[in-house]
Design a protein around this motif. Sequence first.
Motif, PDB file in Angstrom:
ATOM      1  N   ILE A  44       0.857  -1.169   0.000  1.00  7.39           N
ATOM      2  CA  ILE A  44       0.000   0.000   0.000  1.00  7.39           C
ATOM      3  C   ILE A  44       0.900   1.227   0.000  1.00  7.39           C
ATOM      4  N   GLU A  45       0.801   2.026  -1.065  1.00  3.44           N
ATOM      5  CA  GLU A  45       1.566   3.263  -1.155  1.00  3.44           C
ATOM      6  C   GLU A  45       0.700   4.407  -0.661  1.00  3.44           C
ATOM      7  N   LEU A  46       1.293   5.256   0.166  1.00  4.55           N
ATOM      8  CA  LEU A  46       0.589   6.375   0.788  1.00  4.55           C
ATOM      9  C   LEU A  46       1.153   7.680   0.236  1.00  4.55           C
ATOM     10  N   GLN A  47       0.298   8.644  -0.004  1.00  5.77           N
ATOM     11  CA  GLN A  47       0.741   9.926  -0.539  1.00  5.77           C
ATOM     12  C   GLN A  47       0.827  11.002   0.537  1.00  5.77           C
ATOM     13  N   GLN A  48       0.620  10.615   1.794  1.00  3.83           N
ATOM     14  CA  GLN A  48       0.742  11.555   2.900  1.00  3.83           C
ATOM     15  C   GLN A  48       1.184  10.796   4.141  1.00  3.83           C
ATOM     16  N   TYR A  49       1.646  11.535   5.146  1.00  2.00           N
ATOM     17  CA  TYR A  49       2.039  10.929   6.414  1.00  2.00           C
ATOM     18  C   TYR A  49       0.808  10.299   7.052  1.00  2.00           C
ATOM     19  N   LEU A  50       0.933   9.106   7.536  1.00  5.75           N
ATOM     20  CA  LEU A  50      -0.184   8.384   8.133  1.00  5.75           C
ATOM     21  C   LEU A  50      -0.057   8.420   9.644  1.00  5.75           C
ATOM     22  N   GLN A  51      -1.001   9.092  10.302  1.00  6.34           N
ATOM     23  CA  GLN A  51      -1.005   9.161  11.762  1.00  6.34           C
ATOM     24  C   GLN A  51      -1.310   7.783  12.326  1.00  6.34           C
ATOM     25  N   GLY A  52      -0.626   7.422  13.379  1.00  6.32           N
ATOM     26  CA  GLY A  52      -0.892   6.124  13.985  1.00  6.32           C
ATOM     27  C   GLY A  52      -0.045   5.889  15.209  1.00  6.32           C
ATOM     28  N   PRO A  53      -0.410   4.897  15.994  1.00  7.23           N
ATOM     29  CA  PRO A  53       0.367   4.577  17.194  1.00  7.23           C
ATOM     30  C   PRO A  53       1.718   3.969  16.831  1.00  7.23           C
ATOM     31  N   LYS A  54       2.679   4.189  17.702  1.00  9.75           N
ATOM     32  CA  LYS A  54       3.991   3.549  17.505  1.00  9.75           C
ATOM     33  C   LYS A  54       3.815   2.045  17.645  1.00  9.75           C
ATOM     34  N   ALA A  69     -10.177  -4.030   3.701  1.00  8.43           N
ATOM     35  CA  ALA A  69      -9.149  -5.002   4.049  1.00  8.43           C
ATOM     36  C   ALA A  69      -8.669  -4.671   5.451  1.00  8.43           C
ATOM     37  N   GLN A  70      -8.531  -5.679   6.288  1.00  5.67           N
ATOM     38  CA  GLN A  70      -7.924  -5.506   7.604  1.00  5.67           C
ATOM     39  C   GLN A  70      -6.888  -6.601   7.740  1.00  5.67           C
ATOM     40  N   ARG A  71      -5.647  -6.209   7.789  1.00 10.02           N
ATOM     41  CA  ARG A  71      -4.550  -7.183   7.753  1.00 10.02           C
ATOM     42  C   ARG A  71      -3.378  -6.762   8.622  1.00 10.02           C
ATOM     43  N   GLN A  72      -2.536  -7.733   8.906  1.00  9.46           N
ATOM     44  CA  GLN A  72      -1.309  -7.537   9.671  1.00  9.46           C
ATOM     45  C   GLN A  72      -0.297  -6.744   8.841  1.00  9.46           C
ATOM     46  N   VAL A  73       0.359  -5.779   9.479  1.00 13.07           N
ATOM     47  CA  VAL A  73       1.432  -5.019   8.843  1.00 13.07           C
ATOM     48  C   VAL A  73       2.727  -5.814   9.014  1.00 13.07           C
ATOM     49  N   ILE A  74       3.399  -6.075   7.891  1.00 11.76           N
ATOM     50  CA  ILE A  74       4.651  -6.823   7.918  1.00 11.76           C
ATOM     51  C   ILE A  74       5.849  -5.880   8.023  1.00 11.76           C
ATOM     52  N   HIS A  75       5.796  -4.798   7.247  1.00 14.82           N
ATOM     53  CA  HIS A  75       6.905  -3.849   7.186  1.00 14.82           C
ATOM     54  C   HIS A  75       6.377  -2.555   6.602  1.00 14.82           C
ATOM     55  N   GLY A  76       7.106  -1.467   6.757  1.00 11.75           N
ATOM     56  CA  GLY A  76       6.657  -0.224   6.159  1.00 11.75           C
ATOM     57  C   GLY A  76       7.593   0.929   6.413  1.00 11.75           C
ATOM     58  N   CYS A  77       7.240   2.040   5.788  1.00 12.42           N
ATOM     59  CA  CYS A  77       7.988   3.282   5.915  1.00 12.42           C
ATOM     60  C   CYS A  77       6.964   4.407   5.890  1.00 12.42           C
ATOM     61  N   ASN A  78       6.978   5.284   6.890  1.00 14.43           N
ATOM     62  CA  ASN A  78       6.009   6.368   7.013  1.00 14.43           C
ATOM     63  C   ASN A  78       6.778   7.663   7.185  1.00 14.43           C
ATOM     64  N   GLU A  79       6.765   8.504   6.150  1.00 14.87           N
ATOM     65  CA  GLU A  79       7.505   9.764   6.180  1.00 14.87           C
ATOM     66  C   GLU A  79       6.561  10.920   5.878  1.00 14.87           C
ATOM     67  N   SER A  80       7.031  12.134   6.036  1.00 16.16           N
ATOM     68  CA  SER A  80       6.175  13.314   5.883  1.00 16.16           C
ATOM     69  C   SER A  80       5.514  13.400   4.509  1.00 16.16           C
ATOM     70  N   GLY A  82       4.767  10.833   2.558  1.00 11.22           N
ATOM     71  CA  GLY A  82       4.107   9.578   2.216  1.00 11.22           C
ATOM     72  C   GLY A  82       4.943   8.397   2.640  1.00 11.22           C
ATOM     73  N   GLY A  83       4.636   7.257   2.098  1.00  9.33           N
ATOM     74  CA  GLY A  83       5.369   6.057   2.469  1.00  9.33           C
ATOM     75  C   GLY A  83       4.684   4.828   1.913  1.00  9.33           C
ATOM     76  N   TRP A  84       4.931   3.697   2.537  1.00  8.01           N
ATOM     77  CA  TRP A  84       4.342   2.438   2.071  1.00  8.01           C
ATOM     78  C   TRP A  84       4.227   1.466   3.231  1.00  8.01           C
ATOM     79  N   LEU A  85       3.317   0.514   3.079  1.00  2.54           N
ATOM     80  CA  LEU A  85       3.139  -0.559   4.044  1.00  2.54           C
ATOM     81  C   LEU A  85       3.031  -1.874   3.288  1.00  2.54           C
ATOM     82  N   LEU A  86       3.614  -2.903   3.823  1.00  2.00           N
ATOM     83  CA  LEU A  86       3.509  -4.245   3.272  1.00  2.00           C
ATOM     84  C   LEU A  86       2.603  -5.042   4.203  1.00  2.00           C
ATOM     85  N   ILE A  87       1.541  -5.663   3.625  1.00  2.00           N
ATOM     86  CA  ILE A  87       0.585  -6.414   4.441  1.00  2.00           C
ATOM     87  C   ILE A  87       0.394  -7.812   3.880  1.00  2.00           C
ATOM     88  N   ASN A  88      -0.058  -8.733   4.733  1.00  2.00           N
ATOM     89  CA  ASN A  88      -0.440 -10.077   4.305  1.00  2.00           C
ATOM     90  C   ASN A  88      -1.816 -10.003   3.659  1.00  2.00           C
TER      91      ASN A  88
END
Length: 96
Positions: A44-54, A69-80, A82-88
């Motif tokens: 999942i590619e994000l075009q903005q910073y995603l607010q969320g708990p550490k 979709a509701q899935r486990q986050v495997i890995h990701g990068c969240n920057e000002s 945008g960023g990306w998340l890898l999910i199952n």
Amino acid sequence: MSYVIEGLATVAVIARYLGQAPIELTTLECPVRLSDAGTGRARIELQQYLQGPKAANLLRMIMLDGHMAQRQVIHGCNESGGGWLLINVGQFELTP
């Protein structure tokens, strides 16, 4: 790269751990692109910073057309910017 799903979504980032109350932060109308990232995974590619708990370990994404979709986050990068998340994902979840 062709995207399976692209558009605005409501995205909830969740930290859920045994013995602790879940912590959840939701971003409305977040521009996302979801693509196949190999067997059993989606990116999942994000075009903005995603607010969320550490230490978030779960993602819920609801597209404007109702797909969810509701899935486990495997890995990701969240920057000002945008960023990306890898999910199952399941075998047939990425069909358009």
